[in-house]
Write an enzyme that holds these catalytic residues in place. Structure first.
Site, PDB file in Angstrom:
ATOM      1  N   GLU B 160       0.828  -1.212   0.000  1.00 17.25           N
ATOM      2  CA  GLU B 160       0.000   0.000   0.000  1.00 17.25           C
ATOM      3  C   GLU B 160       0.856   1.252   0.000  1.00 17.25           C
ATOM      4  O   GLU B 160       0.496   2.259  -0.587  1.00 17.25           O
ATOM      5  CB  GLU B 160      -0.940   0.010   1.217  1.00 17.25           C
ATOM      6  CG  GLU B 160      -2.018  -1.066   1.207  1.00 17.25           C
ATOM      7  CD  GLU B 160      -3.009  -0.910   0.075  1.00 17.25           C
ATOM      8  OE1 GLU B 160      -2.576  -0.925  -1.090  1.00 17.25           O
ATOM      9  OE2 GLU B 160      -4.225  -0.795   0.347  1.00 17.25           O
ATOM     10  N   THR B 212      -5.358   8.184  -5.326  1.00 22.74           N
ATOM     11  CA  THR B 212      -5.491   8.075  -3.873  1.00 22.74           C
ATOM     12  C   THR B 212      -4.769   9.237  -3.186  1.00 22.74           C
ATOM     13  O   THR B 212      -5.285   9.827  -2.238  1.00 22.74           O
ATOM     14  CB  THR B 212      -4.907   6.730  -3.380  1.00 22.74           C
ATOM     15  OG1 THR B 212      -5.577   5.688  -4.079  1.00 22.74           O
ATOM     16  CG2 THR B 212      -5.110   6.548  -1.897  1.00 22.74           C
TER      17      THR B 212
END
Lengths: 338, 338
Positions: B160, B212
């Site tokens: 991530e 993101t």
């Protein structure tokens, strides 16, 4: 409906609002301390107001209904009862039923309320909520229970407004429902009861004054997003821990990164007491409501008693008068005992 | 341990992070879409790196392990495995046991990973998490499962970090554990699985790009305390609703007053779609992760299909290419299928 002049006895529990991380939303009721009240319906003399408050304790709280928390709650209840009665009367007149005979006319009948406060006002364990909640639960019983618990919470919140200037439900909800309660939102009111495993609560009330209004005004109006995320992680963890009966998770989640760092400054010895209580095995705890009372939860009675000893040691050492309670979660809410 | 050169097949589910009110803490896995992966242990040629990534899709994602989310997760796993192996080797040498024979030396053996991404990168349903989580669950299986699920979440969070710059676990946790998960805190990592009733999820991926990092940077760093209180009331309500199986409470709690008002601006048609989906009976929903995908939860399959139709109508009307999925909550997490 209970006949006019017949006294009923009421037991209204103390409550712990916020439950550390759940500011303004979580709370629970405890078995000790509690207020004792008596109530009855009486015939009014011409011109007499429908609410008479009689204090049978030494706190000299106001007896004018508008200024008394129980009185303010009852005013709200009577208003809604009367408004509904008028609707029902017009309906029953139309349908020619006899229902109107069961309705009370608050111009000729009123409430008499005796209050014996065993929960010290200003102690931070829901003293005002107990009076408001006790009064409306008692009134509802006297009237034949026309109102739901949610209705009663709404009425009792008027008492909180008299006490602190804010219509909050985080003490009222557990006082009326019992157990641990979540006030998901105030408008419209939504209360959710949360199952919980057996828990012991140890409470200390150091005899200093922290006014709810002051405790509220020192809070910052803005919080950092990263702190808010930590807080809602803990709240979610606490709800899950209570519902799973997971004591360790409850303990880890009893952490407040937003309110406690600000409010604990008002309470002498707070940080030391917290360390000491955790050292002897408390799951966790913090400020009860807006203080000054402090509570800690424990899984075992022995731990709860050890926590009490730490509280006594600390406040004796600081030379501060204090009361302690070792109690459990009260599951039923305000009770009519007689 | 699975023999060298024997392929295993892996199915890694898409995940919906945040779950409306639970920014950075809640998430759930879905049965569709999912990534397909294959992995095996191979003997390395001298000087060959221990991780080989082979993309068998058309997304042209980087294959250098450090830049690939699966690769970064595997690097973390190998590091910890090797550190632990060294400890175990010294222990086994001391105790003269044969345990060291079971340990893999990553200077001579490595992982080969084939990735077939069926979850479109950048869609907001945990595409990067699926690759990272799939890789570490697969690697753990190949090694004879020396690591716990919590360990695997820690390793996968390195993926991530490659994808978004932040080590978050709100997609990784449900991808590895399945179901609905609460990440109570990241450091030290604590994941709590939440039981939930049967729920249908309808997801639409409008084919626009929301990075993101951008979705994160537009968030305000400070929030109003009163909004934070609303949000944590909803989070507590959602956790209680899921655990009680109370669909109405779940629906009422699926409200986000902090993140959605800011992020939804990046997603064309969001407000109209939300109204339309609620009108046809969805319990609630919102942005999936940081978007652009939007999800709605329903109690019944028929409602979930009606929600899908609303999604198709809206994005067809806006002339935006889109994919929809009607699916259910995936309960097991990453699966080894062969």
């Amino acid at each position: 409906m209970v006949p006019v002049h017949q006294w009923i006895k009421i037991k209204a529990p103390a409550t712990v609002a916020n439950m550390v991380c759940g500011f303004d939303i979580l709370g629970f009721a405890v078995n000790n301390p509690y207020d004792e009240m008596e109530m009855r319906l009486v015939n009014l003399t011409p011109g007499q107001a429908p609410i008479t408050i009689i204090n049978i304790d030494d706190y000299q709280l106001p007896t004018e209904p508008e200024k008394n928390v129980a009185g303010a709650a009852l005013i709200a209840l009577i208003e809604e009862y009367t408004a509904n009665s008028l609707i029902e009367k017009s309906l029953s007149a139309a349908s020619d039923s006899a229902a109107k005979n069961d309705l009370i006319d608050f111009s000729v009948i009123g409430f008499e309320v005796k209050i014996n406060k065993l929960i010290k006002p200003g102690s931070g364990v829901g003293s005002s909520a107990a009076s408001s909640a006790g009064a409306v639960v008692g009134a509802n019983y006297l009237l034949g229970n026309p109102f739901s618990k949610d209705d009663l919470v709404r009425f009792a919140m008027n008492g909180e407004k008299v006490a602190s200037g804010v219509k909050h439900a985080d003490n009222i909800a557990p006082c009326i429902y019992g157990g641990v309660t979540l006030v998901r939102q105030i408008y419209p009111l939504e209360i959710i009861t949360l199952p919980s495993p057996d828990l012991y609560a140890t409470i200390v009330h150091p005899q200093i004054e922290v006014r709810t209004a002051d405790a509220r005004s020192i809070l910052k109006q803005n919080v950092q997003l990263k702190d808010a995320i930590k807080q809602w992680g803990n709240i979610a963890g606490l709800v899950a821990g209570l519902m799973k009966g997971d004591y360790d998770l409850i303990g880890r989640s009893l952490e407040d990164v937003i309110i406690e760092p600000v409010r604990s400054i008002l309470i002498p010895g707070f940080d030391d007491l917290k360390k000491a209580c955790k050292l002897v095995g408390a799951l966790g705890g913090g400020i009860s409501g807006s203080g000054p009372s402090i509570f800690f939860l424990s899984k075992e009675k022995e731990t709860a008693l050890a926590v009490e000893q730490e509280m006594i040691n600390l406040y004796t050492g600081l030379g501060l008068a204090h009361h302690t309670y070792v109690t459990t979660i009260h599951q039923t809410g305000v009770e009519i005992t007689e």
